[in-house]
Enzyme design. Structure first.
Site, PDB file in Angstrom:
ATOM      1  N   VAL A   1     114.446   9.579 -14.260  1.00  0.00           N
ATOM      2  CA  VAL A   1     114.842   8.199 -13.968  1.00  0.00           C
ATOM      3  C   VAL A   1     114.496   7.319 -15.165  1.00  0.00           C
ATOM      4  O   VAL A   1     113.408   7.413 -15.728  1.00  0.00           O
ATOM      5  CB  VAL A   1     114.140   7.669 -12.704  1.00  0.00           C
ATOM      6  CG1 VAL A   1     114.600   6.256 -12.397  1.00  0.00           C
ATOM      7  CG2 VAL A   1     114.413   8.587 -11.525  1.00  0.00           C
TER       8      VAL A   1
ATOM      9  N   ASP B   1     112.989  13.191   4.051  1.00  0.00           N
ATOM     10  CA  ASP B   1     111.928  13.354   3.051  1.00  0.00           C
ATOM     11  C   ASP B   1     111.180  12.038   2.856  1.00  0.00           C
ATOM     12  O   ASP B   1     110.894  11.637   1.735  1.00  0.00           O
ATOM     13  CB  ASP B   1     112.529  13.852   1.728  1.00  0.00           C
ATOM     14  CG  ASP B   1     111.463  14.405   0.781  1.00  0.00           C
ATOM     15  OD1 ASP B   1     110.373  14.773   1.274  1.00  0.00           O
ATOM     16  OD2 ASP B   1     111.718  14.484  -0.429  1.00  0.00           O
TER      17      ASP B   1
END
Lengths: 312, 341
Positions: free
Chosen positions: B22, B164
């Protein structure tokens, strides 16, 4: 209260759990793959003008070139190529994981021990009955018996619609020459399994054409019955609960059976050559094999594979 | 000429996850900051995760302040890059769909295939980092609780199971703090394991088949996993359990250190001798086990205690659904407000 997390007794592959700050672990997981992966293939992608040292390999990897202003005006660039800024070369250059290209042989060499990943839930596969042939043949679908594509294939034998997420896709499919003849012949002398990495709904559509009356394949195993190792699906013969000395696999991708290589008969991948005769040629071999003591034959195969793997 | 100027400029790497990197980037034209997530599509597993995330983020049509927003998605193959819509018929996208259907890479493994997601940038890091670097504050806790409840209700209304949820995947945006509030905005992120149920006609309350082989490698965040997930069953109620673990840990500031990463994480657990055991695992072994909520006296009121107990029921059916949860959290927050004033 700060507690230290205990060591998990059942060993599960925990890629996400360790992902936060995992450079070391991640490297340990992947290093062997990478070190062997530094192959000419990467080098061949490098601009021929750049010196062949490691620094330039990083800087001139294809991804970086996409983000780097192109000085070679003859390289075809899409209008969108300027989506990201050009000052990011340093940022992207350090991505060592850009280097690993999938190589089946290296994949097999680096496969973790079978005991290191979670076992599959056992599927209840009925045991053989008295009328079932003693020998078992496990066959792959894609590129072994047929070829399918979402891209248009002229003169496709069949087309069907496959659902994926919330869309439907038209799939074009062609059958490998002599496939029906082959399946008819081996179904008489083997208990036939189909075992594919493809999703169930997709593979079922293909099997509707290959085995419309469900008379050829006695059992069908799909992606759900595969294990995911190092990002790739692999197949596990032990869930079949068959005598492995009496089980052979026919697959164009032997690396999908890393734990049962010696049971595997590799076959050339097929993607449409109309003159292909591999399946036809295999019929007498398969007939002869079914009558032989597999262990002898398989041992020879195993030696052959070991020779292959020891060559670099 | 428009194309001569790049649209974004990458500034720095801000995180490296299991399947991507990222970056922080800037929109050149406006100067706005965005997060750019780059996912390499070089294995069937990565392709599967990327397409799942893409589907989930694209299917959220109405934007929710507490769910990460996907600005656009770009698919790149070597030097070709295209803006991509979910379900596109572009050959570049079809290649990924084919890979997912067949379970094997269908394109030349040498080519550089990447999905780039351009998303909200969250300047406050994740929930672990944010909360653990500050003194416990009831006001912050209450605000976070409400935001999480609202986000989950929104996701489940839109037939998305996150699968998740954990503090690592809950990001903090200080920049977009709503006017008149001193608390930052939470954003639920990382939809790589999510399941969109709408097309299969599935109700989020019905069990969704979990691909077992997928779970075994992709999931590892066992401290937030509901007992039934350990056995491979998954419904929307597993998200409720995960949120129960998170909220309980947040309210009482219960943390543990992950040995491998040495990172301190928010998460409640059960102590068995000298070992700590994930709640879900302990409840799987003994569904009748009584959880010690609260762990410290007077750290929460009786309504909160009851709610967390229900969220952490071993039986998924005894857990509240996301809609009810949101409502009850609002009620609890209102009561706290009454006490404070």
């Amino acid at each position: 209260p700060i507690k230290t997390r205990r060591f998990l007794p059942r060993r599960r592959a925990r890629r996400r759990a360790i992902a936060v700050d995992d450079r070391e672990t991640d490297l340990a997981f992947k290093t062997p793959v990478r070190s062997i992966m530094h192959s000419e293939r990467i080098l061949s992608e490098i601009d021929s003008l750049s010196p062949p040292n490691s620094a330039s390999r990083n800087t001139y990897s294809p991804i970086v070139r996409f983000l780097t202003p192109s000085k070679e005006s003859d390289v075809l660039m899409s209008p969108e190529q300027g989506i990201f800024g050009y000052d990011s070369i340093d940022l992207l250059a350090g991505n060592e994981d850009d280097d690993d290209v999938f190589n089946p042989i290296v994949f097999i060499k680096n496969i973790p021990l079978q005991s290191q990943h979670s076992r599959l839930r056992l599927r209840d596969i009925p045991p053989k009955t008295r009328s079932t042939p003693e020998a078992t043949l496990v066959i792959d679908l894609e590129e072994t018996l047929m070829f399918s594509s979402l891209n248009v294939i002229e003169d496709a034998d069949y087309t069907f619609r496959a659902a994926f997420q919330d869309h439907h896709y038209k799939v074009y499919m062609i059958l490998r020459p002599h496939v029906k003849e082959f399946l008819q012949a081996v179904a008489k002398i083997y208990e036939l399994f189909v075992y594919t990495c493809a999703k169930k709904e997709y593979a079922e559509k293909i099997l509707d054409f290959l085995d419309p009356q469900r008379k050829l394949f006695r059992h069908r195993l799909y992606q759900d019955n595969c294990v995911c190792v190092l990002g790739h699906y692999i197949k596990d013969l032990s869930i079949l609960e068959r005598d492995l000395a009496k089980t052979v696999v026919l697959d164009n991708a032997p690396h999908t059976y890393p734990y049962h290589l010696m049971n595997t008969i590799p076959i050339k991948s097929w993607s449409g050559e109309s003159t292909d005769r591999e399946l036809q040629k295999l019929i007498p071999y398969m007939e002869k094999l079914s009558a032989e003591d597999f262990r002898e034959v398989l041992k020879k195969r195993k030696d052959h594979f070991h020779r292959l793997l020891s060559e670099d | 000429m428009v194309s001569s100027q790049p649209k974004y400029e990458l500034m720095q790497e801000v995180g490296r996850g299991s399947y991507g990197v990222v970056y922080e980037a800037v929109v050149k034209r406006t100067g706005a900051r965005v997060a750019v997530k780059k996912i390499r599509c070089h294995s069937p597993e990565n392709v599967e995760l990327a397409l799942r995330e893409f589907w989930a983020l694209s299917s959220i049509q109405s934007q929710h302040p507490n769910v990460i927003h996907l600005e656009e998605c770009i698919l790149q193959r070597d030097q070709l890059a295209q803006r991509m819509n979910h379900g596109s018929s572009s050959p570049l996208y079809l290649e990924l769909v084919e890979t997912s259907l067949k379970g094997e890479i269908t394109f030349d493994p040498c080519c550089a295939y990447y999905l780039w997601f351009i998303m909200d940038f969250c300047d406050g890091g994740d929930m672990n980092a944010y909360l653990l670097s500050r003194k416990p504050s009831r006001k912050t806790n209450t605000s976070f609780m409400l935001q999480l409840g609202s986000a989950l209700a929104f996701l489940h209304r839109n037939q998305i199971i996150h699968r998740d949820l954990k503090p690592d995947n809950i990001l903090i945006s200080q920049a977009c703090t709503p006017a008149g509030s001193s608390e930052p905005t939470l954003k639920v992120a990382d939809f790589g394991l999510s399941k969109v149920c709408s097309t299969s006609g599935l109700n989020p309350e019905e069990p969704a088949g979990v691909n077992k082989c997928f779970l075994s490698t992709a999931c590892g965040t066992d401290f937030y996993m509901a007992p039934e997930v350990w056995e491979g069953h998954y419904t929307a109620k597993a998200d409720i359990f995960a949120l129960g673990v998170i909220i309980w840990a947040m309210v009482e500031r219960i943390t543990f250190v992950d040995v491998e990463t040495q990172k301190e994480l928010l998460g409640s657990y059960v102590q068995q001798g000298s070992e700590i055991v994930p709640l879900g695992e302990a409840l799987l072994e003994n569904p009748k086990m009584e959880l010690l909520i609260p762990a410290r006296k007077k750290s929460m009121n009786s309504h909160m205690k009851q709610l967390i107990r229900e969220m952490l029921s071993a039986n998924p059916q005894e857990r509240p659904d996301a809609c009810e949860l949101e409502l009850r959290l609002v009620r609890i927050a209102c009561r706290e407000l009454d006490w404070d004033t």
